[in-house]
Design a protein around this motif. Structure first.
Motif, mmCIF file in Angstrom:
data_model
loop_
_atom_site.group_PDB
_atom_site.id
_atom_site.type_symbol
_atom_site.label_atom_id
_atom_site.label_comp_id
_atom_site.label_asym_id
_atom_site.label_seq_id
_atom_site.Cartn_x
_atom_site.Cartn_y
_atom_site.Cartn_z
ATOM 1 N N ASP A 364 -69.526 -17.093 53.515
ATOM 2 C CA ASP A 364 -70.391 -17.668 54.559
ATOM 3 C C ASP A 364 -69.721 -18.787 55.363
ATOM 4 O O ASP A 364 -70.396 -19.625 55.955
ATOM 5 C CB ASP A 364 -71.711 -18.199 53.963
ATOM 6 N N LYS A 365 -68.399 -18.799 55.354
ATOM 7 C CA LYS A 365 -67.698 -19.814 56.166
ATOM 8 C C LYS A 365 -66.732 -19.117 57.118
ATOM 9 O O LYS A 365 -66.390 -17.956 56.928
ATOM 10 C CB LYS A 365 -66.915 -20.760 55.256
ATOM 11 N N LYS A 366 -66.325 -19.824 58.131
ATOM 12 C CA LYS A 366 -65.330 -19.299 59.079
ATOM 13 C C LYS A 366 -64.058 -20.126 58.964
ATOM 14 O O LYS A 366 -64.133 -21.350 58.815
ATOM 15 C CB LYS A 366 -65.852 -19.407 60.523
ATOM 16 N N ILE A 367 -62.935 -19.440 59.084
ATOM 17 C CA ILE A 367 -61.682 -20.193 59.049
ATOM 18 C C ILE A 367 -61.421 -20.804 60.432
ATOM 19 O O ILE A 367 -61.985 -20.351 61.434
ATOM 20 C CB ILE A 367 -60.485 -19.310 58.610
ATOM 21 N N SER A 368 -60.583 -21.781 60.461
ATOM 22 C CA SER A 368 -60.224 -22.466 61.712
ATOM 23 C C SER A 368 -59.667 -21.446 62.713
ATOM 24 O O SER A 368 -58.886 -20.566 62.340
ATOM 25 C CB SER A 368 -59.193 -23.549 61.412
ATOM 26 N N LYS A 369 -60.022 -21.603 63.966
ATOM 27 C CA LYS A 369 -59.603 -20.638 64.994
ATOM 28 C C LYS A 369 -58.097 -20.669 65.241
ATOM 29 O O LYS A 369 -57.509 -19.714 65.712
ATOM 30 C CB LYS A 369 -60.345 -20.942 66.308
ATOM 31 N N LYS A 370 -57.468 -21.787 64.930
ATOM 32 C CA LYS A 370 -56.037 -21.902 65.223
ATOM 33 C C LYS A 370 -55.157 -21.307 64.107
ATOM 34 O O LYS A 370 -53.941 -21.232 64.234
ATOM 35 C CB LYS A 370 -55.662 -23.355 65.467
ATOM 36 N N VAL A 371 -55.813 -20.860 63.032
ATOM 37 C CA VAL A 371 -55.053 -20.384 61.878
ATOM 38 C C VAL A 371 -54.991 -18.861 61.840
ATOM 39 O O VAL A 371 -55.990 -18.187 62.094
ATOM 40 C CB VAL A 371 -55.692 -20.917 60.574
ATOM 41 N N LYS A 372 -53.801 -18.341 61.540
ATOM 42 C CA LYS A 372 -53.699 -16.908 61.226
ATOM 43 C C LYS A 372 -53.726 -16.807 59.703
ATOM 44 O O LYS A 372 -52.899 -17.430 59.021
ATOM 45 C CB LYS A 372 -52.375 -16.352 61.757
ATOM 46 N N ALA A 373 -54.688 -16.074 59.174
ATOM 47 C CA ALA A 373 -54.810 -16.010 57.715
ATOM 48 C C ALA A 373 -54.842 -14.559 57.269
ATOM 49 O O ALA A 373 -55.470 -13.729 57.914
ATOM 50 C CB ALA A 373 -56.073 -16.726 57.270
ATOM 51 N N PHE A 374 -54.145 -14.269 56.203
ATOM 52 C CA PHE A 374 -54.232 -12.909 55.673
ATOM 53 C C PHE A 374 -54.106 -12.875 54.156
ATOM 54 O O PHE A 374 -53.495 -13.742 53.551
ATOM 55 C CB PHE A 374 -53.251 -11.960 56.351
ATOM 56 N N VAL A 375 -54.764 -11.870 53.597
ATOM 57 C CA VAL A 375 -54.764 -11.714 52.148
ATOM 58 C C VAL A 375 -54.129 -10.366 51.822
ATOM 59 O O VAL A 375 -54.452 -9.346 52.432
ATOM 60 C CB VAL A 375 -56.184 -11.880 51.552
ATOM 61 N N VAL A 376 -53.176 -10.397 50.905
ATOM 62 C CA VAL A 376 -52.452 -9.190 50.509
ATOM 63 C C VAL A 376 -52.679 -8.979 49.009
ATOM 64 O O VAL A 376 -52.093 -9.678 48.189
ATOM 65 C CB VAL A 376 -50.940 -9.329 50.810
ATOM 66 N N PRO A 377 -53.549 -8.039 48.637
ATOM 67 C CA PRO A 377 -53.815 -7.806 47.215
ATOM 68 C C PRO A 377 -52.508 -7.452 46.487
ATOM 69 O O PRO A 377 -51.631 -6.814 47.064
ATOM 70 C CB PRO A 377 -54.767 -6.610 47.214
ATOM 71 N N GLY A 378 -52.421 -7.863 45.236
ATOM 72 C CA GLY A 378 -51.194 -7.645 44.472
ATOM 73 C C GLY A 378 -50.914 -6.192 44.148
ATOM 74 O O GLY A 378 -49.783 -5.815 43.862
ATOM 75 N N SER A 379 -51.960 -5.370 44.178
ATOM 76 C CA SER A 379 -51.759 -3.961 43.839
ATOM 77 C C SER A 379 -52.902 -3.126 44.406
ATOM 78 O O SER A 379 -53.924 -3.666 44.846
ATOM 79 C CB SER A 379 -51.729 -3.780 42.318
ATOM 80 N N GLU A 380 -52.731 -1.819 44.371
ATOM 81 C CA GLU A 380 -53.800 -0.919 44.809
ATOM 82 C C GLU A 380 -55.040 -1.095 43.937
ATOM 83 O O GLU A 380 -56.170 -1.034 44.409
ATOM 84 C CB GLU A 380 -53.303 0.538 44.776
ATOM 85 N N LYS A 381 -54.808 -1.327 42.647
ATOM 86 C CA LYS A 381 -55.932 -1.544 41.721
ATOM 87 C C LYS A 381 -56.702 -2.811 42.081
ATOM 88 O O LYS A 381 -57.936 -2.812 42.068
ATOM 89 C CB LYS A 381 -55.391 -1.685 40.290
ATOM 90 N N VAL A 382 -55.959 -3.883 42.376
ATOM 91 C CA VAL A 382 -56.603 -5.141 42.769
ATOM 92 C C VAL A 382 -57.414 -4.906 44.047
ATOM 93 O O VAL A 382 -58.564 -5.348 44.155
ATOM 94 C CB VAL A 382 -55.550 -6.260 42.991
ATOM 95 N N ALA A 383 -56.833 -4.169 44.993
ATOM 96 C CA ALA A 383 -57.513 -3.897 46.263
ATOM 97 C C ALA A 383 -58.811 -3.121 46.027
ATOM 98 O O ALA A 383 -59.863 -3.451 46.580
ATOM 99 C CB ALA A 383 -56.588 -3.129 47.203
ATOM 100 N N THR A 384 -58.745 -2.096 45.177
ATOM 101 C CA THR A 384 -59.919 -1.270 44.889
ATOM 102 C C THR A 384 -61.025 -2.099 44.248
ATOM 103 O O THR A 384 -62.192 -2.036 44.651
ATOM 104 C CB THR A 384 -59.528 -0.114 43.929
ATOM 105 N N GLU A 385 -60.624 -2.894 43.265
ATOM 106 C CA GLU A 385 -61.596 -3.720 42.559
ATOM 107 C C GLU A 385 -62.229 -4.742 43.522
ATOM 108 O O GLU A 385 -63.447 -4.958 43.491
ATOM 109 C CB GLU A 385 -60.880 -4.450 41.414
ATOM 110 N N ALA A 386 -61.402 -5.337 44.360
ATOM 111 C CA ALA A 386 -61.900 -6.328 45.320
ATOM 112 C C ALA A 386 -62.918 -5.690 46.268
ATOM 113 O O ALA A 386 -63.957 -6.270 46.576
ATOM 114 C CB ALA A 386 -60.746 -6.931 46.099
ATOM 115 N N LYS A 387 -62.610 -4.465 46.698
ATOM 116 C CA LYS A 387 -63.525 -3.771 47.621
ATOM 117 C C LYS A 387 -64.848 -3.458 46.920
ATOM 118 O O LYS A 387 -65.912 -3.586 47.514
ATOM 119 C CB LYS A 387 -62.879 -2.490 48.141
ATOM 120 N N GLN A 388 -64.751 -3.046 45.647
ATOM 121 C CA GLN A 388 -65.979 -2.747 44.895
ATOM 122 C C GLN A 388 -66.866 -3.982 44.789
ATOM 123 O O GLN A 388 -68.086 -3.893 44.783
ATOM 124 C CB GLN A 388 -65.627 -2.246 43.490
#
Lengths: 469, 206
Positions: A364-388
């Motif tokens: 429920d928060k927004k990041i600063s407009k001047k920032v480029k932010a990205f998240v790279v899951p450590g693995s396909e499993k982490v990505a799947t679990e995060a999406k679930q």
């Protein structure tokens, strides 16, 4: 010389012979390979007309060069495509198990092996990557090797190595609220220095370590090498066994019982002898941020960048270099330092628990407009679990980009790079000059929670102001 | 960078050459060879990219770019040289630039073992002696003759006792520094070890 520590026991168990040069020949129970440090090793095998001795003791994945935006093949980057093709070909030819993109099990090698249950107590584990120390979190003896040693492991399943000394790092009490494993290991490295671990294996122990989850323990062991120690480990306990239970490659049924019986016997004895013991109070640690160009150059978020005269003479040379490179003044507060890029990921902090902690802060928060932010899951499993769990949505809603798994901007071998002298708030492990892809890019290492806080504010912030007390 | 590069093989008992000094503690392998150059399937072309970003920053004034250092082969460094990543690309790049031996206050562990594995002996020397060497080398040509057997480095008016592990020294003198052949000799012991390890059994069963 150390005696009866877990390190001694595992070393002795895997010792094959004493070599003429004076080093030991050590059997490697699990060999992990990836696309960057293996092609030359396979090339050398071919040149020497050698075979892979035990192909089923090597496991491969691809992580360093993979793009995180579009992973369709062929990769846009020809060189990256050539590297993955070479690995595919080598694995096929030598009958090595390969967890490729799309298999559901690809990811950063030090995230993948534990989550598959390949990493187990009492093993020796080697990989052509310095962060192999990560696997020590399970009570295995794990270390990074160079490509010539990758060749040796492929050809003989052994390497030549001198036995390490053992330093116990005893962490008293518990980490406070809003303080994470990353803060603890950054403090250990700051206290002991970046080269204190040369020639040592680090045994992390004490109530503060015992209280950590397996993923937090991996963060600790992962960064042993940043303190100079090739190997770091933690004695296994119920948390270790529970983490491994039911994983894809974990022993099952009767084999599980046998494994458990053996694993429970694996720990440093009460009266074991260490070459050195260091004690610290974990409850005193605060959220920590690096300000310089080595992982040892860190301060608590509310502290100032040290003055030259506050540092030991040995640390002054690199400190001067750091002030100049970072463009920071001695005595300046690290808090409120403006950041341009926020990166959550890496073998240090790209696991599901890291993503959960960061997402809880970003919800429920927004990041600063001047920032480029990205998240790279450590693995396909982490990505799947995060999406679930809907974490991807929380990140995206806050303004983060959600990417595909890989090493990404930890070392910037793909197209995720800093530009010019941008400052990044990064959950990775190295703040070396140029590490994140720009020759004058600047990296501030911190916990994933602190990266999330920095993303919201657009500057280094104290994450404790964002979390429920 | 030398065009007529000969990679080290066999016995190494002596290194003679011009010194080149790189000043700074904790010089990491990302600086020695930035990650973008690891996108390769062999080491052949790494020599020209060694310290690429540091060199670009110094616009021709980096020690590796100075005319008088072009044929140097003995690198003089400070403390914790080669820390960070395990990339063998770092010593491979140095070797392909022309470095045959390194003298330093101290070395990071994986870097050190990578150097040994490819035939670059690394020697330690006190902080003070390193500074003396680097000062002598500052804008001046300094030749050294390293004698591995006696662990000394000599030049005009200078004899230095170098530190090197007795076992490592023996490996270079006997030519056994390329570990593979020694490891291969114990093939039957390795097979026996495989059968002894408890986890090999319980993992095979499941």
């Amino acid at each position: 010389m150390s005696q009866d520590t877990l390190f001694d026991k595992v070393w002795d168990l895997h010792k094959v012979s004493s070599l003429p040069g004076g080093s030991d020949q050590i059997f490697i129970g699990l060999h992990l390979i990836h696309e960057v440090t293996s092609p030359q090793a396979f090339g050398a095998l071919k040149d020497k007309n050698l075979k892979v001795k035990f192909p089923n003791r090597t496991v491969a994945t691809v992580d360093h060069i993979v793009p995180t935006d579009n992973q369709s093949r062929p990769f846009k980057d020809n060189l990256a495509e050539q590297m993955i093709e070479t690995l595919e070909k080598n694995c096929l030819q030598h009958k090595i198990r390969f967890f490729n993109i799309g298999s559901g099990n690809q990811g950063i090698v030090h995230v993948v092996a534990p989550e598959l249950g390949l990493t187990q107590p009492g093993m020796t584990i080697a990989c052509g990557d310095s962060h192999t120390s990560t696997h020590g979190a399970f009570g295995s003896i794990a270390f990074g090797i160079g490509t010539s040693q990758v060749r040796d492991v492929l050809a003989t399943q052994t390497i030549a190595m001198n036995k390490l000394k053992v330093r116990q790092i005893w962490c008293e009490n518990k980490l406070s609220h809003g303080v994470y494993a990353k803060d603890l290991i950054l403090n250990i490295i700051n206290k002991l220095g970046v080269k204190a671990g040369v020639g040592f294996a680090y045994e992390f122990a004490g109530p503060a370590i015992k209280a950590l989850s397996m993923e937090e323990r991996m963060t600790i062991c992962n960064m042993s090498i940043e303190g100079g120690a090739r190997c770091g480990y933690i004695n296994p306990d119920e948390k270790t066994f529970n983490y491994i239970r039911n994983k894809l490659c974990a022993p099952k049924n009767e084999s599980w019982d046998k494994a458990l019986l053996w694993w429970k016997s694996l720990k440093s004895d009460k009266n074991s002898i260490y070459d050195d013991v260091i004690k610290l109070d974990a409850s005193k640690i605060e959220p920590t941020v690096t300000w310089g160009i080595t992982p040892g150059q860190s301060v608590s978020v509310n502290q100032q960048i040290p003055l030259l005269e506050e540092l030991s003479q040995n640390d002054q040379l690199i400190a001067k270099e750091a002030y100049e490179y970072m463009g920071f003044n001695p005595g300046q507060s690290i808090k409120d330092t403006s950041v341009d890029v926020c990166f959550i990921g890496s073998c240090t902090n790209g696991r599901i628990s890291d993503l959960r902690v960061a997402a809880a802060i970003l919800k429920d928060k927004k990041i600063s407009k001047k920032v480029k932010a990205f998240v790279v899951p450590g693995s396909e499993k982490v990505a799947t679990e995060a999406k679930q769990e809907g974490l991807d949505k929380i990140f995206i809603d806050s303004g983060f980009q959600w990417r595909e798994p890989g090493c990404s901007m930890c070392l910037a071998m793909n197209s995720d790079k800093l530009i010019g002298n941008q400052v990044s708030a990064s959950s990775s492990n190295r703040n070396f000059k140029g590490r994140q892809g720009s020759p004058n890019g600047r990296t501030l290492l911190m916990s994933p929670a602190m990266v999330a806080a920095a993303a919201i504010e657009g500057k280094v912030s104290d994450v404790r102001e964002f979390i429920d007390k | 960078m030398k065009s007529n590069l000969i990679l080290p093989t066999g016995k190494i008992s002596q290194i003679r050459g011009k010194c080149i000094s790189l000043i700074g503690n904790d010089i990491d392998t990302d600086r020695i060879i930035p990650a973008r150059f690891l996108k390769c399937v062999n080491f052949d072309s790494l020599g020209k990219f060694v310290f690429e970003d540091d060199r670009k920053t110094l616009k021709g004034m980096h020690p590796l770019d100075l005319e008088e250092n072009k044929d140097a082969s003995i690198l003089i460094v400070n403390s914790n040289f080669g820390c960070g990543s395990s990339r063998e690309h770092a010593p491979q790049a140095l070797m392909r630039w022309g470095i045959k031996g390194i003298i330093g206050e101290s070395f990071a562990e994986i870097f050190y073992s990578n150097c040994i594995a490819i035939g670059i002996p690394c020697f330690t020397l006190s902080k003070k002696s390193i500074q003396v060497l680097q000062k002598k080398n500052n804008n001046k040509i300094l030749f050294l003759e390293i004698d591995l057997k006696n662990s000394i480095a000599k030049s005009k008016n200078l004899i230095l006792d170098l530190g090197i592990k007795e076992s490592t020294k023996k490996m270079f003198l006997s030519g056994d520094w390329d570990a593979t052949s020694n490891l291969l000799k114990n093939s039957s012991l390795v097979e026996k070890k495989l059968k002894e390890l408890p986890y090999i059994r319980f993992n095979a069963e499941s």
